[in-house]
Design a protein around this motif. Structure first.
Motif, PDB file in Angstrom:
ATOM      1  N   SER A  66      -0.335   6.417   8.163  1.00 14.04           N
ATOM      2  CA  SER A  66      -1.376   7.209   8.809  1.00 14.04           C
ATOM      3  C   SER A  66      -1.065   8.699   8.787  1.00 14.04           C
ATOM      4  O   SER A  66      -1.977   9.535   8.717  1.00 14.04           O
ATOM      5  CB  SER A  66      -1.585   6.742  10.252  1.00 14.04           C
ATOM      6  OG  SER A  66      -0.386   6.871  11.004  1.00 14.04           O
ATOM      7  N   GLY A  67       0.214   9.049   8.856  1.00 14.01           N
ATOM      8  CA  GLY A  67       0.582  10.458   8.852  1.00 14.01           C
ATOM      9  C   GLY A  67       0.493  11.125   7.499  1.00 14.01           C
ATOM     10  O   GLY A  67       0.681  12.344   7.388  1.00 14.01           O
ATOM     11  N   HIS A  68       0.219  10.342   6.462  1.00 12.78           N
ATOM     12  CA  HIS A  68       0.167  10.894   5.102  1.00 12.78           C
ATOM     13  C   HIS A  68      -1.260  11.115   4.615  1.00 12.78           C
ATOM     14  O   HIS A  68      -1.457  11.471   3.448  1.00 12.78           O
ATOM     15  CB  HIS A  68       0.891   9.954   4.131  1.00 12.78           C
ATOM     16  CG  HIS A  68       2.351   9.798   4.429  1.00 12.78           C
ATOM     17  ND1 HIS A  68       3.294  10.720   4.050  1.00 12.78           N
ATOM     18  CD2 HIS A  68       3.020   8.814   5.096  1.00 12.78           C
ATOM     19  CE1 HIS A  68       4.496  10.317   4.466  1.00 12.78           C
ATOM     20  NE2 HIS A  68       4.354   9.163   5.097  1.00 12.78           N
ATOM     21  N   VAL A  69      -2.241  10.902   5.495  1.00 11.58           N
ATOM     22  CA  VAL A  69      -3.635  11.148   5.112  1.00 11.58           C
ATOM     23  C   VAL A  69      -3.912  12.644   5.223  1.00 11.58           C
ATOM     24  O   VAL A  69      -3.824  13.215   6.309  1.00 11.58           O
ATOM     25  CB  VAL A  69      -4.604  10.356   5.999  1.00 11.58           C
ATOM     26  CG1 VAL A  69      -6.040  10.622   5.564  1.00 11.58           C
ATOM     27  CG2 VAL A  69      -4.295   8.862   5.938  1.00 11.58           C
ATOM     28  N   LEU A 115       0.834  -1.198   0.000  1.00 12.97           N
ATOM     29  CA  LEU A 115       0.000   0.000   0.000  1.00 12.97           C
ATOM     30  C   LEU A 115       0.872   1.252   0.000  1.00 12.97           C
ATOM     31  O   LEU A 115       1.834   1.346   0.762  1.00 12.97           O
ATOM     32  CB  LEU A 115      -0.905  -0.006   1.239  1.00 12.97           C
ATOM     33  CG  LEU A 115      -2.000   1.059   1.307  1.00 12.97           C
ATOM     34  CD1 LEU A 115      -3.063   0.811   0.254  1.00 12.97           C
ATOM     35  CD2 LEU A 115      -2.634   1.059   2.703  1.00 12.97           C
ATOM     36  N   SER A 116       0.524   2.225  -0.843  1.00 13.36           N
ATOM     37  CA  SER A 116       1.370   3.408  -1.006  1.00 13.36           C
ATOM     38  C   SER A 116       0.611   4.681  -0.669  1.00 13.36           C
ATOM     39  O   SER A 116      -0.625   4.679  -0.514  1.00 13.36           O
ATOM     40  CB  SER A 116       1.885   3.489  -2.443  1.00 13.36           C
ATOM     41  OG  SER A 116       0.812   3.732  -3.340  1.00 13.36           O
ATOM     42  N   ILE A 117       1.359   5.780  -0.602  1.00 12.10           N
ATOM     43  CA  ILE A 117       0.749   7.084  -0.363  1.00 12.10           C
ATOM     44  C   ILE A 117      -0.206   7.430  -1.504  1.00 12.10           C
ATOM     45  O   ILE A 117      -1.277   8.014  -1.277  1.00 12.10           O
ATOM     46  CB  ILE A 117       1.834   8.167  -0.221  1.00 12.10           C
ATOM     47  CG1 ILE A 117       2.723   7.879   0.986  1.00 12.10           C
ATOM     48  CG2 ILE A 117       1.213   9.552  -0.104  1.00 12.10           C
ATOM     49  CD1 ILE A 117       3.899   8.824   1.125  1.00 12.10           C
ATOM     50  N   GLY A 118       0.175   7.058  -2.723  1.00 16.45           N
ATOM     51  CA  GLY A 118      -0.695   7.310  -3.866  1.00 16.45           C
ATOM     52  C   GLY A 118      -2.040   6.621  -3.734  1.00 16.45           C
ATOM     53  O   GLY A 118      -3.074   7.184  -4.112  1.00 16.45           O
ATOM     54  N   ASP A 119      -2.033   5.389  -3.197  1.00 22.60           N
ATOM     55  CA  ASP A 119      -3.294   4.676  -2.987  1.00 22.60           C
ATOM     56  C   ASP A 119      -4.171   5.422  -1.990  1.00 22.60           C
ATOM     57  O   ASP A 119      -5.387   5.554  -2.185  1.00 22.60           O
ATOM     58  CB  ASP A 119      -3.019   3.258  -2.474  1.00 22.60           C
ATOM     59  CG  ASP A 119      -2.310   2.392  -3.508  1.00 22.60           C
ATOM     60  OD1 ASP A 119      -2.573   2.587  -4.711  1.00 22.60           O
ATOM     61  OD2 ASP A 119      -1.495   1.538  -3.109  1.00 22.60           O
ATOM     62  N   VAL A 120      -3.554   5.903  -0.913  1.00 22.64           N
ATOM     63  CA  VAL A 120      -4.301   6.640   0.105  1.00 22.64           C
ATOM     64  C   VAL A 120      -4.896   7.914  -0.489  1.00 22.64           C
ATOM     65  O   VAL A 120      -6.067   8.253  -0.256  1.00 22.64           O
ATOM     66  CB  VAL A 120      -3.391   6.970   1.305  1.00 22.64           C
ATOM     67  CG1 VAL A 120      -4.107   7.877   2.295  1.00 22.64           C
ATOM     68  CG2 VAL A 120      -2.931   5.686   1.992  1.00 22.64           C
ATOM     69  N   ASP A 121      -4.096   8.637  -1.287  1.00 25.53           N
ATOM     70  CA  ASP A 121      -4.582   9.869  -1.914  1.00 25.53           C
ATOM     71  C   ASP A 121      -5.739   9.588  -2.868  1.00 25.53           C
ATOM     72  O   ASP A 121      -6.725  10.346  -2.916  1.00 25.53           O
ATOM     73  CB  ASP A 121      -3.449  10.557  -2.666  1.00 25.53           C
ATOM     74  CG  ASP A 121      -2.399  11.154  -1.739  1.00 25.53           C
ATOM     75  OD1 ASP A 121      -2.725  11.343  -0.543  1.00 25.53           O
ATOM     76  OD2 ASP A 121      -1.274  11.424  -2.192  1.00 25.53           O
TER      77      ASP A 121
END
Length: 410
Positions: A205-208, A159-165
């Motif tokens: 969690s800190g990248h949401v 899971l990546s930051i891009g997925d979260v975005d």
């Protein structure tokens, strides 16, 4: 219809009668359940194996048959009675309806496992109340289904930051800033849990990214004393069972500023008529409060118990006016309807919380200490009570200081 089906319909009829459904409703429910059983028999489908998709298909066919016979489509709410009768039958046979989802692939199995473990973690480690757990779980299931469908079981670990975005972008269009911030908080919790349990390599969690909400930036709706009196008087004139119930609920809201869930879960044994006290369980904070039973509240509740409450084994005080007789699911529609009947139109939201706001403001104006207000409202800290200060705007104007130099400008 086979003998077993006849026995099943008889059992369903007995259950509905025990739940105090009217004879007309019992007859309609059983008729539609009988038709559904005939439909299953023609297709050699066991009622114990029925799925939601099969019920939906049957209802679509029933609408088509209605149109074929009468030359028009049924009304928009026509399906409710056959649907309710079929669901009652399936609850009787399968024990639960809708049925619990079953894993059909590895992704489903992983999602169910994570969700179940996450629910336990939220309850035992975080100590969340049930409504909060339900909200966090909904977001978790939604996110996991979205991610696993896109990337498969193996894709969760990477899971990546891009997925979260991308997920936040997916959720954002239909949400307010406040709701989107809540989504971000729930997603952060899930991502933190996935990292703790080793299912995700990096703590994301800190990248949401969530919108910034400034302290006290919004002023919620609030009723003045005249509006509250008008709503109470309007509801008092309604002597039907629903009117007696709603008047008692409104009295509790106006007198104590209770939350919706605290009223819905209020039980018969929570009122001590001998000592004139009421025991309130604050389910959000898990605290309890003993309050004096005020005379208008006691009279309204007593009138409902004597003349409005249906005969039922349920221990909750406030019950639905239609079978099955169980506790109310929510109060929003009750309050909204009574406000409308009284001709009261708040500028913002019109749910039960506006009575809570009004009670807080009334106590602030009476110079009640903030700590006492918080205790009455069931707050964990004075910080939870502070937002109500912004509602007493007229009081704040009376203590405002003159701005230096304004005399010269004048």
């Amino acid at each position: 219809m086979s003998k077993s089906d006849c026995e099943l319909i008889a059992e369903l009829k007995a259950v509905l009668i025990s739940q105090q459904y009217s004879p007309v409703v019992v007859g309609n429910y059983c008729a539609y359940a009988r038709g559904f059983l005939d439909h299953l028999a023609r297709r050699n489908i066991l009622v114990t194996d029925v799925t939601e998709a099969q019920v939906e298909r049957y209802l679509r066919d029933a609408v088509a048959l209605f149109r074929q016979r009468r030359g028009r489509r049924p009304g928009p709410r026509w399906h409710q009675i056959p649907c309710a009768g079929i669901h009652a039958l399936l609850r009787l046979v399968q024990g639960q309806w809708p049925p619990a989802p079953k894993a059909t692939c590895a992704a489903d199995a992983l999602r169910f496992t994570i969700s179940n473990e996450y629910e336990t973690w939220l309850h035992e480690e975080r100590g969340f109340a049930r409504p909060s757990i339900d909200a966090f779980l909904w977001e978790a299931r939604h996110f996991l289904a979205w991610q696993l469908e896109r990337c498969g079981v193996e894709g969760l670990m990477d899971l990546s930051i891009g997925d979260v975005d991308r997920y936040m972008d997916l959720r954002a269009p239909k949400l307010t800033r406040c709701s989107l911030k809540a989504v971000a908080e729930r997603l952060r919790s899930l991502l933190r849990y996935l990292h703790i349990t080793g299912r995700v390599t990096t703590d994301l969690s800190g990248h949401v990214i969530a919108p910034t909400l400034y302290a006290y930036e919004g002023v919620p709706s609030v009723l003045d004393r005249g509006q509250i009196a008008a709503v109470l008087e309007s509801a008092k004139k309604d002597k039907t069972p629903a009117g007696l119930r709603d008047h008692a609920i409104l009295q509790l809201l106006a007198a104590y500023g209770l939350r919706s869930g605290e009223i819905r879960h209020l039980r018969i044994e929570d009122i001590d008529w001998r000592t004139e006290a009421i025991h309130v369980r604050h389910y959000k904070t898990r605290a309890t409060t003993f309050l004096p039973l005020l005379e208008p509240v006691g009279e309204a509740v007593l009138a409902y118990l004597r003349s409005g409450r249906p005969v039922t084994d349920a221990r909750e005080i406030f019950i639905r006016t239609r079978a099955p007789y169980r506790k109310l699911d929510k109060l929003y529609s009750v309050v909204r309807r009574r406000l409308r009947d009284a001709g009261v139109q708040p500028p913002g939201k019109c749910g039960p919380h506006i009575f809570r706001h009004a009670r807080a403001v009334e106590m602030l104006r009476a110079a009640v200490p903030q700590k006492v207000i918080g205790d009455l409202l069931g707050h964990r800290s004075t910080g939870s009570t502070a937002p109500y200060l912004k509602l007493a705007t007229e009081d704040l104007r009376t203590v405002a200081l003159d701005v230096p130099g304004m005399e010269v400008l004048a």
